[in-house]
Design a protein around this motif. Structure first.
Motif, short mmCIF file in Angstrom:
data_model
loop_
_atom_site.label_atom_id
_atom_site.label_comp_id
_atom_site.label_asym_id
_atom_site.label_seq_id
_atom_site.Cartn_x
_atom_site.Cartn_y
_atom_site.Cartn_z
N LEU A 78 -5.48 5.02 -5.28
CA LEU A 78 -4.22 5.62 -5.11
C LEU A 78 -3.52 5.12 -4.19
O LEU A 78 -2.31 5.16 -4.11
CB LEU A 78 -4.37 7.06 -5.37
N SER A 79 -4.15 4.64 -2.90
CA SER A 79 -3.09 4.04 -1.70
C SER A 79 -3.10 2.45 -2.24
O SER A 79 -2.86 2.12 -1.09
CB SER A 79 -3.96 4.60 -0.53
N GLY A 80 -3.80 2.00 -2.83
CA GLY A 80 -3.60 0.66 -3.18
C GLY A 80 -4.84 -0.10 -2.31
O GLY A 80 -4.73 -1.43 -1.84
N LEU A 81 -5.97 0.58 -2.17
CA LEU A 81 -7.02 -0.02 -0.96
C LEU A 81 -8.31 -0.14 -1.80
O LEU A 81 -8.18 0.46 -3.00
CB LEU A 81 -7.16 0.79 0.15
N GLN A 82 -9.18 -0.99 -1.48
CA GLN A 82 -10.47 -1.01 -1.96
C GLN A 82 -11.39 -0.62 -0.69
O GLN A 82 -11.22 -0.83 0.35
CB GLN A 82 -10.83 -2.35 -2.38
N ALA A 83 -12.72 -0.33 -1.22
CA ALA A 83 -13.54 0.29 -0.23
C ALA A 83 -13.83 -0.93 0.94
O ALA A 83 -14.08 -0.54 1.95
CB ALA A 83 -15.06 0.66 -1.12
N GLY A 84 -13.97 -1.96 0.55
CA GLY A 84 -14.29 -3.22 1.59
C GLY A 84 -13.17 -3.13 2.65
O GLY A 84 -13.55 -3.60 3.75
N ILE B 240 -18.89 12.90 -2.15
CA ILE B 240 -18.16 12.32 -3.17
C ILE B 240 -18.81 10.98 -3.47
O ILE B 240 -19.69 10.23 -2.35
CB ILE B 240 -16.70 12.05 -3.23
N THR B 241 -19.15 10.43 -4.70
CA THR B 241 -19.66 9.48 -4.97
C THR B 241 -18.74 8.07 -4.78
O THR B 241 -17.83 8.30 -4.37
CB THR B 241 -20.05 9.14 -6.48
N PHE B 242 -19.61 6.96 -4.90
CA PHE B 242 -18.76 5.61 -4.44
C PHE B 242 -17.74 5.40 -5.41
O PHE B 242 -16.49 4.84 -5.07
CB PHE B 242 -19.72 4.32 -4.45
N GLU B 243 -18.02 5.73 -6.78
CA GLU B 243 -16.88 5.51 -7.77
C GLU B 243 -15.65 6.29 -7.47
O GLU B 243 -14.65 6.20 -7.45
CB GLU B 243 -17.54 5.88 -9.33
N ARG B 244 -16.04 7.71 -7.09
CA ARG B 244 -14.92 8.54 -6.45
C ARG B 244 -14.34 8.20 -5.61
O ARG B 244 -12.77 8.20 -5.45
CB ARG B 244 -15.41 9.96 -6.43
N LEU B 245 -14.78 7.44 -4.63
CA LEU B 245 -14.23 7.00 -3.27
C LEU B 245 -13.30 5.54 -3.62
O LEU B 245 -12.13 5.63 -3.33
CB LEU B 245 -15.18 6.23 -2.33
N GLU B 246 -13.60 4.74 -4.80
CA GLU B 246 -13.00 3.67 -5.22
C GLU B 246 -11.50 4.34 -5.88
O GLU B 246 -10.69 3.71 -5.74
CB GLU B 246 -13.87 2.67 -6.20
N TYR B 247 -11.83 5.34 -6.58
CA TYR B 247 -10.75 5.77 -7.35
C TYR B 247 -9.56 6.41 -6.43
O TYR B 247 -8.59 6.05 -6.46
CB TYR B 247 -11.00 6.83 -8.30
N LEU B 248 -10.11 7.05 -5.51
CA LEU B 248 -9.22 7.89 -4.39
C LEU B 248 -8.31 6.76 -3.57
O LEU B 248 -7.43 6.80 -3.28
CB LEU B 248 -9.79 8.94 -3.72
N LEU B 249 -9.07 5.75 -2.98
CA LEU B 249 -8.80 4.62 -2.28
C LEU B 249 -7.62 3.93 -3.14
O LEU B 249 -6.61 3.32 -2.66
CB LEU B 249 -9.87 3.70 -1.83
N THR C 83 0.95 -1.24 0.15
CA THR C 83 -0.19 -0.04 -0.05
C THR C 83 0.91 1.15 0.18
O THR C 83 2.08 1.20 0.18
CB THR C 83 -1.18 0.02 1.19
N ILE C 84 0.36 2.47 -0.51
CA ILE C 84 1.06 3.59 -0.50
C ILE C 84 0.27 4.65 0.39
O ILE C 84 -1.11 4.57 0.30
CB ILE C 84 1.08 4.05 -1.74
N SER C 85 0.85 4.95 1.40
CA SER C 85 0.62 6.22 1.93
C SER C 85 0.52 7.67 1.50
O SER C 85 1.80 8.00 1.27
CB SER C 85 1.29 5.97 3.63
N LEU C 86 -0.46 8.24 1.41
CA LEU C 86 -0.37 9.49 0.87
C LEU C 86 -0.99 10.50 1.87
O LEU C 86 -2.42 10.82 1.85
CB LEU C 86 -1.33 9.55 -0.50
N ASP C 87 -0.27 10.70 3.07
CA ASP C 87 -0.65 11.68 4.22
C ASP C 87 -1.85 11.08 4.80
O ASP C 87 -2.24 10.11 5.32
CB ASP C 87 -0.79 13.09 3.71
N ARG C 88 -2.91 11.92 4.63
CA ARG C 88 -4.27 11.61 5.19
C ARG C 88 -5.43 11.37 4.16
O ARG C 88 -6.50 11.44 4.48
CB ARG C 88 -4.88 12.58 6.13
#
Length: 85
Positions: free
Chosen positions: A55-61, A44-53, A25-30
């Motif tokens: 970037l840190s190598g995470l998924q919503a779940g 923000i929408t769920f799609e935007r949430l998925e995209y931003l997560l 995973t990549i840590s991008l501050d907060r």
């Protein structure tokens, strides 16, 4: 507080407090914390949430958020604010 191991792990990911062990995973501050907060406040929408997560190598779940059953449409207030721009 008494939290089970999985719940504690999810909160650590949400707040960017994972251990110092090497992970993929990549840590991008907060970024994760602010992204989850914005989604929970319906900014923000769920799609935007998925995209931003992603970037840190995470998924919503992984941060305790399940995919909505139906696509989220913008509210009338959101549409009005977009029209003002």
């Amino acid at each position: 507080m008494q939290l089970d191991k999985n719940h504690l792990k999810m909160w650590k990911k949400r707040l960017g407090l994972e251990s110092l062990e090497r992970t993929n995973t990549i840590s991008l501050d907060r970024l994760v914390e602010y992204t989850v907060r914005a989604y929970e406040q319906h900014r923000i929408t769920f799609e935007r949430l998925e995209y931003l997560l992603s970037l840190s190598g995470l998924q919503a779940g992984q941060v305790g958020i399940k995919s909505p059953e139906q696509p989220q449409l913008p509210s009338n207030e959101e549409l009005s604010s977009l029209m003002e721009i």
